[in-house]
Design a protein around this motif. Structure first.
Motif, PDB file in Angstrom:
ATOM      1  N   PRO A 196       0.816  -1.155  -0.262  1.00  0.00           N
ATOM      2  CA  PRO A 196       0.219  -0.072  -0.146  1.00  0.00           C
ATOM      3  C   PRO A 196       0.940   1.393   0.096  1.00  0.00           C
ATOM      4  CG  PRO A 196      -0.565  -1.677   1.472  1.00  0.00           C
ATOM      5  CD  PRO A 196       0.406  -2.066   1.141  1.00  0.00           C
ATOM      6  N   GLN A 197       2.075   1.372   0.731  1.00  0.00           N
ATOM      7  CA  GLN A 197       2.968   2.629   0.736  1.00  0.00           C
ATOM      8  C   GLN A 197       3.367   2.695  -0.596  1.00  0.00           C
ATOM      9  OE1 GLN A 197       5.861   1.193   3.766  1.00  0.00           O
ATOM     10  NE2 GLN A 197       4.865   2.600   4.980  1.00  0.00           N
ATOM     11  N   PHE A 198       3.727   1.642  -1.448  1.00  0.00           N
ATOM     12  CA  PHE A 198       4.440   1.608  -2.764  1.00  0.00           C
ATOM     13  C   PHE A 198       3.198   2.103  -3.682  1.00  0.00           C
ATOM     14  CE2 PHE A 198       5.438   0.072  -6.998  1.00  0.00           C
ATOM     15  CZ  PHE A 198       6.711   0.988  -7.029  1.00  0.00           C
ATOM     16  N   GLN A 199       1.965   1.596  -3.522  1.00  0.00           N
ATOM     17  CA  GLN A 199       0.993   2.314  -4.432  1.00  0.00           C
ATOM     18  C   GLN A 199       0.695   3.556  -4.265  1.00  0.00           C
ATOM     19  OE1 GLN A 199      -1.790  -0.721  -3.058  1.00  0.00           O
ATOM     20  NE2 GLN A 199      -1.653  -2.057  -4.851  1.00  0.00           N
ATOM     21  N   ASN A 200       0.973   4.260  -3.052  1.00  0.00           N
ATOM     22  CA  ASN A 200       0.541   5.647  -2.804  1.00  0.00           C
ATOM     23  C   ASN A 200       1.872   6.404  -3.199  1.00  0.00           C
ATOM     24  OD1 ASN A 200      -0.724   8.006  -1.702  1.00  0.00           O
ATOM     25  ND2 ASN A 200       0.984   7.843  -0.239  1.00  0.00           N
ATOM     26  N   PHE A 201       2.952   5.786  -3.180  1.00  0.00           N
ATOM     27  CA  PHE A 201       4.267   6.462  -3.610  1.00  0.00           C
ATOM     28  C   PHE A 201       4.090   6.541  -5.097  1.00  0.00           C
ATOM     29  CE2 PHE A 201       8.362   5.726  -4.997  1.00  0.00           C
ATOM     30  CZ  PHE A 201       9.335   6.992  -4.414  1.00  0.00           C
ATOM     31  N   TYR A 202       3.704   5.526  -6.090  1.00  0.00           N
ATOM     32  CA  TYR A 202       3.513   5.683  -7.442  1.00  0.00           C
ATOM     33  C   TYR A 202       2.379   6.538  -7.885  1.00  0.00           C
ATOM     34  CZ  TYR A 202       2.100   3.868 -11.813  1.00  0.00           C
ATOM     35  OH  TYR A 202       1.712   3.887 -13.406  1.00  0.00           O
ATOM     36  N   ARG A 203       1.173   6.661  -6.765  1.00  0.00           N
ATOM     37  CA  ARG A 203       0.322   7.735  -7.340  1.00  0.00           C
ATOM     38  C   ARG A 203       0.623   8.999  -7.183  1.00  0.00           C
ATOM     39  NH1 ARG A 203      -2.743  10.508  -4.262  1.00  0.00           N
ATOM     40  NH2 ARG A 203      -2.303   9.337  -2.471  1.00  0.00           N
ATOM     41  N   GLN A 204       1.422   9.220  -6.296  1.00  0.00           N
ATOM     42  CA  GLN A 204       2.012  10.624  -6.041  1.00  0.00           C
ATOM     43  C   GLN A 204       2.899  10.954  -7.043  1.00  0.00           C
ATOM     44  OE1 GLN A 204       3.650  10.687  -2.315  1.00  0.00           O
ATOM     45  NE2 GLN A 204       1.715  10.836  -1.078  1.00  0.00           N
ATOM     46  N   PHE A 205       3.630  10.156  -7.586  1.00  0.00           N
ATOM     47  CA  PHE A 205       4.721  10.151  -8.706  1.00  0.00           C
ATOM     48  C   PHE A 205       3.834  10.846  -9.967  1.00  0.00           C
ATOM     49  CE2 PHE A 205       9.370  10.035  -8.559  1.00  0.00           C
ATOM     50  CZ  PHE A 205       9.524   9.962  -7.224  1.00  0.00           C
ATOM     51  N   LYS A 206       2.746   9.888 -10.291  1.00  0.00           N
ATOM     52  CA  LYS A 206       1.855  10.001 -11.228  1.00  0.00           C
ATOM     53  C   LYS A 206       1.294  11.726 -11.101  1.00  0.00           C
ATOM     54  CE  LYS A 206      -1.007   7.148 -13.060  1.00  0.00           C
ATOM     55  NZ  LYS A 206      -2.019   6.088 -13.153  1.00  0.00           N
ATOM     56  N   GLU A 207       0.905  11.908 -10.063  1.00  0.00           N
ATOM     57  CA  GLU A 207       0.379  13.225  -9.882  1.00  0.00           C
ATOM     58  C   GLU A 207       1.544  14.352 -10.337  1.00  0.00           C
ATOM     59  OE1 GLU A 207      -1.575  13.302  -5.950  1.00  0.00           O
ATOM     60  OE2 GLU A 207      -2.712  12.071  -6.615  1.00  0.00           O
ATOM     61  N   ILE A 208       2.574  14.280  -9.757  1.00  0.00           N
ATOM     62  CA  ILE A 208       3.739  15.379 -10.082  1.00  0.00           C
ATOM     63  C   ILE A 208       3.759  15.030 -11.380  1.00  0.00           C
ATOM     64  CG2 ILE A 208       6.267  15.589  -9.744  1.00  0.00           C
ATOM     65  CD1 ILE A 208       6.062  14.056  -6.820  1.00  0.00           C
ATOM     66  N   ALA A 209       4.006  14.183 -12.027  1.00  0.00           N
ATOM     67  CA  ALA A 209       4.269  14.091 -13.683  1.00  0.00           C
ATOM     68  C   ALA A 209       3.166  14.838 -14.369  1.00  0.00           C
ATOM     69  CB  ALA A 209       4.500  12.684 -14.075  1.00  0.00           C
ATOM     70  N   ALA A 210       2.063  14.748 -13.930  1.00  0.00           N
ATOM     71  CA  ALA A 210       0.835  15.608 -14.681  1.00  0.00           C
ATOM     72  C   ALA A 210       0.824  16.834 -14.512  1.00  0.00           C
ATOM     73  CB  ALA A 210      -0.342  14.830 -14.036  1.00  0.00           C
ATOM     74  N   VAL A 211       1.555  17.368 -13.152  1.00  0.00           N
ATOM     75  CA  VAL A 211       1.665  18.835 -12.997  1.00  0.00           C
ATOM     76  C   VAL A 211       2.597  19.294 -13.708  1.00  0.00           C
ATOM     77  CG1 VAL A 211       2.327  20.413 -11.355  1.00  0.00           C
ATOM     78  CG2 VAL A 211       0.577  18.664 -10.662  1.00  0.00           C
ATOM     79  N   ILE A 212       3.766  18.716 -13.878  1.00  0.00           N
ATOM     80  CA  ILE A 212       5.018  18.743 -14.667  1.00  0.00           C
ATOM     81  C   ILE A 212       4.569  19.283 -16.255  1.00  0.00           C
ATOM     82  CG2 ILE A 212       7.251  18.258 -15.552  1.00  0.00           C
ATOM     83  CD1 ILE A 212       7.676  16.948 -12.663  1.00  0.00           C
ATOM     84  N   GLU A 213       4.054  18.129 -16.641  1.00  0.00           N
ATOM     85  CA  GLU A 213       3.370  18.192 -18.147  1.00  0.00           C
ATOM     86  C   GLU A 213       2.525  19.657 -18.449  1.00  0.00           C
ATOM     87  OE1 GLU A 213       1.384  14.703 -19.149  1.00  0.00           O
ATOM     88  OE2 GLU A 213       3.183  13.488 -19.047  1.00  0.00           O
ATOM     89  N   THR A 214       1.960  20.069 -17.573  1.00  0.00           N
ATOM     90  CA  THR A 214       1.375  21.239 -17.791  1.00  0.00           C
ATOM     91  C   THR A 214       2.140  22.593 -17.582  1.00  0.00           C
ATOM     92  OG1 THR A 214       0.833  21.546 -15.452  1.00  0.00           O
ATOM     93  CG2 THR A 214      -0.765  20.318 -16.641  1.00  0.00           C
ATOM     94  N   VAL A 215       3.319  22.447 -17.264  1.00  0.00           N
ATOM     95  CA  VAL A 215       4.122  23.724 -16.910  1.00  0.00           C
ATOM     96  C   VAL A 215       4.853  23.833 -18.387  1.00  0.00           C
ATOM     97  CG1 VAL A 215       6.360  24.591 -15.787  1.00  0.00           C
ATOM     98  CG2 VAL A 215       4.486  23.248 -14.600  1.00  0.00           C
TER      99      VAL A 215
END
Length: 77
Positions: free
Chosen positions: A58-77
């Motif tokens: 579960p910790q890794f799944q949360n870690f992965y989800r947060q990285f996906k969210e970061i990547a989505a934000v970076i793509e908008t910059v």
């Protein structure tokens, strides 16, 4: 608030593997899945260091989800 006091590291490499703890000194049948993570990071001087840690699934799944969210934000910059 001083953000410059936080050391900035560049991510050089990210490796992970799924493991299963099958026993321990105190438990013969553990069967505990975990994710082992190895990060290679470079500091401001160019020195590369290894950082390793383990997470529950579960910790890794949360870690992965947060990285996906970061990547989505970076793509908008």
């Amino acid at each position: 608030r001083c953000i410059s006091s936080i050391p900035m590291l560049d991510l050089v490499d990210f490796q992970w593997k799924l493991g299963m703890a099958v026993s321990s000194d105190s438990c013969r049948s553990l069967k505990y899945p975990y994710v082992a993570v190895l990060l290679k990071v470079m500091d401001h001087s160019g020195q590369v260091k290894n950082k390793s840690f383990e997470m529950t699934i579960p910790q890794f799944q949360n870690f992965y989800r947060q990285f996906k969210e970061i990547a989505a934000v970076i793509e908008t910059v």
